[in-house]
Write an enzyme that holds these catalytic residues in place. Structure first.
Site, PDB file in Angstrom:
ATOM      1  N   ILE A   1       0.877  -1.062  -0.006  1.00  0.00           N
ATOM      2  CA  ILE A   1      -0.023   0.032   0.077  1.00  0.00           C
ATOM      3  C   ILE A   1       0.730   1.253  -0.114  1.00  0.00           C
ATOM      4  O   ILE A   1       1.844   1.519   0.739  1.00  0.00           O
ATOM      5  CB  ILE A   1      -0.844   0.060   1.195  1.00  0.00           C
ATOM      6  N   CYS A   2       0.425   2.055  -1.005  1.00  0.00           N
ATOM      7  CA  CYS A   2       1.195   3.504  -0.828  1.00  0.00           C
ATOM      8  C   CYS A   2       0.309   4.445  -0.163  1.00  0.00           C
ATOM      9  O   CYS A   2      -0.819   4.987  -0.801  1.00  0.00           O
ATOM     10  CB  CYS A   2       1.564   3.755  -2.438  1.00  0.00           C
ATOM     11  N   LEU A   3       0.549   4.874   1.280  1.00  0.00           N
ATOM     12  CA  LEU A   3      -0.292   5.686   1.876  1.00  0.00           C
ATOM     13  C   LEU A   3       0.621   6.536   2.672  1.00  0.00           C
ATOM     14  O   LEU A   3       1.336   5.633   3.646  1.00  0.00           O
ATOM     15  CB  LEU A   3      -1.538   4.972   2.683  1.00  0.00           C
TER      16      LEU A   3
END
EC number: 2.3.2.34
Length: 185
Positions: free
Chosen positions: A115-117
């Site tokens: 996840i890219c957060l």
């Protein structure tokens, strides 16, 4: 639900203000992480977005939980997306580890669940990464927002999905719907 919280209260009551035996006191010591989690889980459960549901497979282990996000708008409407969250011992100095368990066609989530957060990063260039002032509620709201206002095609982790969207938005929508039918029901 907060079995750990009742356990903490019970243990404090059993020991009293100071235990006479230091050895027994250290074997019952509760970590800072677990004390924080008791408060944060209560706050999280009271303030969940309507599109989210949290599940604790073991109510005595608040450091591990599953999150289900069911978007009610946008490309991912109608899907059910499962996330696994594990809170490390060094919490709140380091962020929880989160993985998407549902296969998804998304510019900010790989098909293998990365996840890219930014708030899940210990260090981020833009200054929006993890900080000790952040909580589990921030993470849940952030994950929920990946399906709406934080959906980012300009800074993708899954470059192929982002390029697909730029090339053909209708075909991108069709592929997302196919993934929802196959993996997210």
């Amino acid at each position: 639900m907060l079995t750990l919280a009742s356990k903490l209260k019970r243990d404090d009551g059993v020991r009293g203000p100071r235990a006479s035996n230091p050895a027994s006191d250290s074997s019952r010591r509760v970590s800072v992480r677990d004390k924080l989690l008791v408060k944060e889980v209560a706050d999280l459960e009271a303030n969940l977005p309507c599109t989210c549901k949290v599940n604790f497979p073991d109510p005595n282990k608040l450091h591990y939980f599953q999150l289900t996000v069911t978007p009610d708008e946008g490309y991912y409407q109608g899907g059910r997306f499962q996330f696994e969250t594990e809170v490390p011992d060094a919490y709140n100095m380091v962020p929880p580890k989160v993985k998407c368990l549902t296969r998804i066609w998304h510019p900010n989530i790989t098909e293998t669940g990365e996840i890219c957060l930014s708030l899940l990063r210990e260090h981020s260039i833009d200054g929006t990464g993890w900080a000790p002032t952040r909580t589990l509620k921030d993470i849940v709201w952030g994950l929920n927002s990946l399906f709406t206002d934080l959906l980012n095609f300009d800074d993708p982790l899954n470059i192929e999905a982002a390029e697909h969207h730029l090339r053909d938005k209708e075909d991108f929508r069709n592929k997302v719907e196919d993934y929802i039918k196959r993996y997210a029901r």
